[in-house]
Design an enzyme around this catalytic site. Structure first.
Site, PDB file in Angstrom:
ATOM      1  N   ASP A  28     -15.899   6.912   6.822  1.00  0.00           N
ATOM      2  CA  ASP A  28     -15.164   7.884   7.638  1.00  0.00           C
ATOM      3  C   ASP A  28     -16.144   8.883   8.216  1.00  0.00           C
ATOM      4  O   ASP A  28     -16.797   9.619   7.481  1.00  0.00           O
ATOM      5  CB  ASP A  28     -14.135   8.603   6.742  1.00  0.00           C
ATOM      6  CG  ASP A  28     -13.507   9.804   7.433  1.00  0.00           C
ATOM      7  OD1 ASP A  28     -13.039  10.717   6.716  1.00  0.00           O
ATOM      8  OD2 ASP A  28     -13.513   9.830   8.678  1.00  0.00           O
ATOM      9  N   ASP A  32     -11.340  12.694   8.278  1.00  0.00           N
ATOM     10  CA  ASP A  32      -9.861  12.675   8.190  1.00  0.00           C
ATOM     11  C   ASP A  32      -9.407  11.786   7.026  1.00  0.00           C
ATOM     12  O   ASP A  32      -8.209  11.529   6.876  1.00  0.00           O
ATOM     13  CB  ASP A  32      -9.242  12.186   9.513  1.00  0.00           C
ATOM     14  CG  ASP A  32      -9.598  10.738   9.813  1.00  0.00           C
ATOM     15  OD1 ASP A  32      -9.073  10.189  10.818  1.00  0.00           O
ATOM     16  OD2 ASP A  32     -10.415  10.145   9.064  1.00  0.00           O
ATOM     17  N   ASP A  36     -13.623   4.697  10.159  1.00  0.00           N
ATOM     18  CA  ASP A  36     -13.570   4.556  11.616  1.00  0.00           C
ATOM     19  C   ASP A  36     -14.812   3.855  12.158  1.00  0.00           C
ATOM     20  O   ASP A  36     -15.741   3.540  11.411  1.00  0.00           O
ATOM     21  CB  ASP A  36     -13.401   5.941  12.266  1.00  0.00           C
ATOM     22  CG  ASP A  36     -14.406   6.945  11.699  1.00  0.00           C
ATOM     23  OD1 ASP A  36     -13.980   8.054  11.299  1.00  0.00           O
ATOM     24  OD2 ASP A  36     -15.614   6.585  11.626  1.00  0.00           O
ATOM     25  N   ASP A 105     -10.511  -9.483  14.968  1.00  0.00           N
ATOM     26  CA  ASP A 105      -9.286 -10.042  14.393  1.00  0.00           C
ATOM     27  C   ASP A 105      -8.279 -10.250  15.523  1.00  0.00           C
ATOM     28  O   ASP A 105      -8.052  -9.349  16.325  1.00  0.00           O
ATOM     29  CB  ASP A 105      -8.730  -9.065  13.343  1.00  0.00           C
ATOM     30  CG  ASP A 105      -8.162  -9.770  12.113  1.00  0.00           C
ATOM     31  OD1 ASP A 105      -8.584  -9.446  10.985  1.00  0.00           O
ATOM     32  OD2 ASP A 105      -7.319 -10.661  12.313  1.00  0.00           O
ATOM     33  N   ASP A 212      -5.306 -14.406  12.724  1.00  0.00           N
ATOM     34  CA  ASP A 212      -4.343 -14.068  11.688  1.00  0.00           C
ATOM     35  C   ASP A 212      -3.207 -15.091  11.652  1.00  0.00           C
ATOM     36  O   ASP A 212      -2.633 -15.432  12.693  1.00  0.00           O
ATOM     37  CB  ASP A 212      -3.784 -12.675  11.984  1.00  0.00           C
ATOM     38  CG  ASP A 212      -3.042 -12.074  10.816  1.00  0.00           C
ATOM     39  OD1 ASP A 212      -1.834 -11.816  10.964  1.00  0.00           O
ATOM     40  OD2 ASP A 212      -3.664 -11.897   9.763  1.00  0.00           O
ATOM     41  N   GLU A 269      -6.835 -18.184   9.906  1.00  0.00           N
ATOM     42  CA  GLU A 269      -6.217 -17.946   8.598  1.00  0.00           C
ATOM     43  C   GLU A 269      -4.956 -18.803   8.558  1.00  0.00           C
ATOM     44  O   GLU A 269      -4.083 -18.637   9.417  1.00  0.00           O
ATOM     45  CB  GLU A 269      -5.866 -16.488   8.378  1.00  0.00           C
ATOM     46  CG  GLU A 269      -5.283 -16.218   6.996  1.00  0.00           C
ATOM     47  CD  GLU A 269      -4.478 -14.941   6.930  1.00  0.00           C
ATOM     48  OE1 GLU A 269      -4.474 -14.303   5.859  1.00  0.00           O
ATOM     49  OE2 GLU A 269      -3.854 -14.556   7.952  1.00  0.00           O
ATOM     50  N   HIS A 342      -9.311  -8.495   2.393  1.00  0.00           N
ATOM     51  CA  HIS A 342      -8.488  -7.272   2.323  1.00  0.00           C
ATOM     52  C   HIS A 342      -7.091  -7.552   1.779  1.00  0.00           C
ATOM     53  O   HIS A 342      -6.292  -6.636   1.607  1.00  0.00           O
ATOM     54  CB  HIS A 342      -8.367  -6.674   3.722  1.00  0.00           C
ATOM     55  CG  HIS A 342      -7.701  -7.591   4.657  1.00  0.00           C
ATOM     56  ND1 HIS A 342      -8.272  -8.799   5.062  1.00  0.00           N
ATOM     57  CD2 HIS A 342      -6.479  -7.560   5.229  1.00  0.00           C
ATOM     58  CE1 HIS A 342      -7.416  -9.426   5.849  1.00  0.00           C
ATOM     59  NE2 HIS A 342      -6.326  -8.708   5.962  1.00  0.00           N
ATOM     60  N   ASP A 343      -6.801  -8.850   1.483  1.00  0.00           N
ATOM     61  CA  ASP A 343      -5.491  -9.242   0.949  1.00  0.00           C
ATOM     62  C   ASP A 343      -5.564  -9.684  -0.508  1.00  0.00           C
ATOM     63  O   ASP A 343      -4.544 -10.083  -1.081  1.00  0.00           O
ATOM     64  CB  ASP A 343      -4.920 -10.425   1.752  1.00  0.00           C
ATOM     65  CG  ASP A 343      -4.491 -10.037   3.151  1.00  0.00           C
ATOM     66  OD1 ASP A 343      -4.497 -10.933   4.022  1.00  0.00           O
ATOM     67  OD2 ASP A 343      -4.180  -8.857   3.374  1.00  0.00           O
TER      68      ASP A 343
HETATM   69  O1  TEU Z   1      -2.229 -12.275   5.849  1.00  0.00           O
HETATM   70  C1  TEU Z   1      -1.367 -13.340   5.738  1.00  0.00           C
HETATM   71  C2  TEU Z   1      -0.905 -13.577   4.396  1.00  0.00           C
HETATM   72  O2  TEU Z   1      -0.429 -14.592   4.102  1.00  0.00           O
HETATM   73  C3  TEU Z   1      -1.089 -12.531   3.411  1.00  0.00           C
HETATM   74  O3  TEU Z   1      -0.524 -11.371   3.765  1.00  0.00           O
HETATM   75  C4  TEU Z   1      -0.390 -12.952   2.173  1.00  0.00           C
HETATM   76  O4  TEU Z   1       0.898 -12.606   2.234  1.00  0.00           O
HETATM   77  C5  TEU Z   1      -0.994 -12.383   1.001  1.00  0.00           C
HETATM   78  O5  TEU Z   1      -1.228 -11.101   1.028  1.00  0.00           O
HETATM   79  C6  TEU Z   1      -2.181 -13.131   0.670  1.00  0.00           C
HETATM   80  O6  TEU Z   1      -1.976 -13.637  -0.598  1.00  0.00           O
HETATM   81  C7  TEU Z   1      -2.504 -11.844   7.160  1.00  0.00           C
HETATM   82  C8  TEU Z   1      -3.401 -10.625   7.073  1.00  0.00           C
HETATM   83  O7  TEU Z   1      -4.592 -10.994   6.443  1.00  0.00           O
HETATM   84  C9  TEU Z   1      -2.645  -9.581   6.280  1.00  0.00           C
HETATM   85  O8  TEU Z   1      -3.440  -8.450   6.012  1.00  0.00           O
HETATM   86  C10 TEU Z   1      -1.427  -9.188   7.072  1.00  0.00           C
HETATM   87  O9  TEU Z   1      -0.664  -8.315   6.292  1.00  0.00           O
HETATM   88  C11 TEU Z   1      -0.599 -10.414   7.421  1.00  0.00           C
HETATM   89  O10 TEU Z   1      -1.356 -11.514   7.876  1.00  0.00           O
HETATM   90  C12 TEU Z   1       0.338 -10.086   8.553  1.00  0.00           C
HETATM   91  O11 TEU Z   1      -0.406  -9.846   9.723  1.00  0.00           O
END
Ligand code: TEU
Length: 566
Positions: A28, A32, A36, A105, A212, A269, A342-343
């Site tokens: 950051d 804030d 960024d 993305d 995505d 993805e 990030h998921d």
């Molecule tokens: O993720 C798709 C997705 O399948 C994941 O969200 C899933 O539900 C789980 O978290 C993974 O085990 C993509 C992006 O990476 C995610 O950040 C978004 O929330 C989602 O699509 C919707 O755009």
């Protein structure tokens, strides 16, 4: 072969290592509490010195941030939270100066409900109505009533995948949050608008797209119910909406309209994808994408209840899954390789051992196993530091729409809050989204303000400054792994052969390229393990990289070795 010396070729990404940045949590620059673009620009030398070849930047576009940017309201502008288009151009220039490419993305299965396309589409007489999936309530049912949804499809964020719109008396489809309406890719105008937007970004100098949930864009028409998931009244069977009948046609059109002639890295993805579909989409001659992200290895430690139905990992299951994908794409297509994004929660806490005794060694060994596989490795920000999961002790600490959605529905359905909390705490996406730990100062050098998610308390030990200063750190181990891929064809191209598939604690395999053979030995446990029978002859073997300098007949807890066989 040093970075960038290879002749320009369309398969450059086969020797590349990608670094994923989640901009909200990286750095950051304006205090804030939210990361960024200028914060990223301030840390480009960290990426250069780590040795990565590509940055994948999670969304920075204009967004109401219902899903932290995966809900886009303007594809051709940057959200002021993250900066400006000028900042983005400066980031592209700064990366390219350092020999690093930028992958953006691409989130086009859905938009934000604040995107002008959807705002127009809300009007039944609008020529944009058919840009989204609007349907009347189920026959004989009254709109808005439970069960009146046009199909029984569940959202990936739990609950029905349809939202009722009082004004028009119809429902719109949203496979993610109700503020992420799905685009109707059957409509050629929608596809043309997406191609135009992608070309606009390619012309701006980017080097590729991470796409995505790209295997959701083709829905089977007419839309029909899926098999009901027991106890939910909905269908959460992803195969109802994945790899639809026109996906290959749409990807072919994308290739012709945008990708051809640009040597871009494209990674799709793909939810619930299998090897056969992955081969079709990524075959070098007849395919459309460089590679895909699959989720199979990310669901081996969860039960039929999905991601938050937490189960212990059985190492033979993981080894077998990796063998299936290594062998499955050995002669056609190409693998992406990842433990984190990030998921997903932090891998050292999930598959490794994040206790002080074993965090560093297990993080190195997880890196060794992944980076010695055949495919393109992805490093998620903080993975190179061995960052761990956060300790969540209350629902109020979560920010992730998926985690909160699942928690509330699970508790609503009678799951004891303490159990729901424990499951969400271990698997929540928020574990990956705690601020990057740059140093030991109060907010880990991430921000001078109040971070949107608290910094992990272990940043006093786990941070980049300490890692750079410690030659034995996880970071320097990752640098060495990246150099191995840049320098050795056997690492980039060698055939994969799994050894000891049923061993519950050892992960061993070879990579073979011509007469060069590398052996990877990994102790996937917190105990000592004597070297087993059934390994290749180690006489004359030399250690290329290891967690411990001295070999010996016993593998220490989480020890791994990369050996060049004699
Ligand atoms: O993720 C798709 C997705 O399948 C994941 O969200 C899933 O539900 C789980 O978290 C993974 O085990 C993509 C992006 O990476 C995610 O950040 C978004 O929330 C989602 O699509 C919707 O755009």
């Amino acid at each position: 072969m040093t970075k960038g010396s290879a002749p320009p070729d369309s398969d450059w990404w086969k020797s590349a290592v990608v670094y994923q940045i989640y901009p909200r949590s990286f750095a950051d620059s304006d205090g804030d509490g939210i990361g960024d673009l200028r914060g990223i620009i301030d840390h480009l030398d960290h990426l250069r010195d780590l040795g990565v070849d590509v940055v994948w930047l999670s969304p920075v576009y204009r967004s109401p941030m219902d899903d932290n940017g995966y809900d886009i309201s303007d594809y051709r502008d940057i959200d002021p939270l993250f900066g400006t288009l000028a900042d983005l151009d400066e980031l592209i220039a700064g990366l390219h100066e350092r020999g690093i490419k930028l992958v953006m993305d691409l989130v086009v299965n859905h938009t934000s409900d604040e995107h002008p396309w959807f705002l127009d589409s809300r009007d039944p007489s609008s020529d944009k109505r058919n840009w989204y999936w609007w349907r009347a309530p189920r026959d004989g049912r009254t709109g808005g009533e439970p069960g009146a949804e046009p199909t029984n499809w569940g959202s990936f964020f739990t609950g029905p995948g349809w939202e009722y719109d009082e004004r028009s008396g119809e429902y719109f489809l949203h496979l993610f949050s109700r503020r992420q309406p799905d685009l109707n890719w059957e409509n050629p105008e929608v596809r043309a608008a997406v191609w135009d937007m992608m070309r606009w970004w390619v012309d701006r100098g980017i080097d590729g797209f991470r796409m995505d949930v790209i295997n959701l864009i083709s829905k089977t028409v007419p839309l029909a119910d899926g098999p009901e998931t027991p106890g939910t009244g909905l269908s959460y069977d992803p195969t109802v909406v994945t790899d639809g009948p026109r996906l290959v046609e749409f990807l072919g059109e994308m290739k012709r309209e945008v990708l051809d002639g640009h040597d871009l890295l494209t990674v799709g993805e793909c939810v619930a994808i299998d090897v056969a579909h992955a081969r079709t989409y990524t075959d070098g001659d007849s395919g459309f994408l460089s590679m895909v992200f699959h989720f199979e290895h990310m669901s081996l430690d969860s039960g039929p209840g999905g991601k938050f139905d937490v189960r212990p990992l059985q190492l033979p299951d993981l080894k077998e899954n990796i063998r299936v994908w290594q062998d499955g794409l050995a002669t056609s297509g190409w693998n992406s390789l990842y433990w984190n994004n990030h998921d997903q929660p932090r891998i050292v806490s999930r598959f490794g051992d994040d206790s002080p005794d074993h965090r560093v060694t297990s993080a190195k060994t997880l890196g060794t196993v992944l980076h010695l596989l055949r495919g393109t490795p992805y490093i998620y920000q903080g993975e190179e530091l061995g960052m761990t999961n956060q300790s969540f002790v209350d629902r109020s600490q979560f920010r992730d729409i998926e985690s909160l959605g699942w928690y509330d529905v699970a508790v609503g359905a009678g799951l004891p809050p303490a159990v729901a909390l424990a499951n969400v705490a271990s698997r929540s996406r928020d574990n990956a989204r705690t601020p990057m730990q740059w140093d030991a100062s109060p907010n880990a050098g991430f921000s001078t303000g109040d971070p949107w998610l608290p910094v992990n308390a272990n940043h006093d030990v786990v941070n980049a400054a300490a890692a750079w200063a410690d030659a034995d750190s996880v970071l320097h181990h990752y640098r060495a792994l990246i150099s191995l891929r840049h320098d050795l064809a056997v690492v980039r191209e060698g055939r994969f052969d799994l050894l000891l598939p049923h061993d519950e604690h050892l992960f061993c395999f070879t990579r073979t390229w011509g007469d060069e053979v590398l052996l990877v030995l990994a102790n996937w446990s917190s105990g000592e393990i004597p070297l087993p029978d059934g390994l290749p002859n180690l006489t004359g073997a030399s250690l290329l990289l290891g967690t411990h300098v001295d070999g010996g007949a016993v593998l220490r807890p989480w020890e791994s070795r990369i050996l060049r066989l004699g």
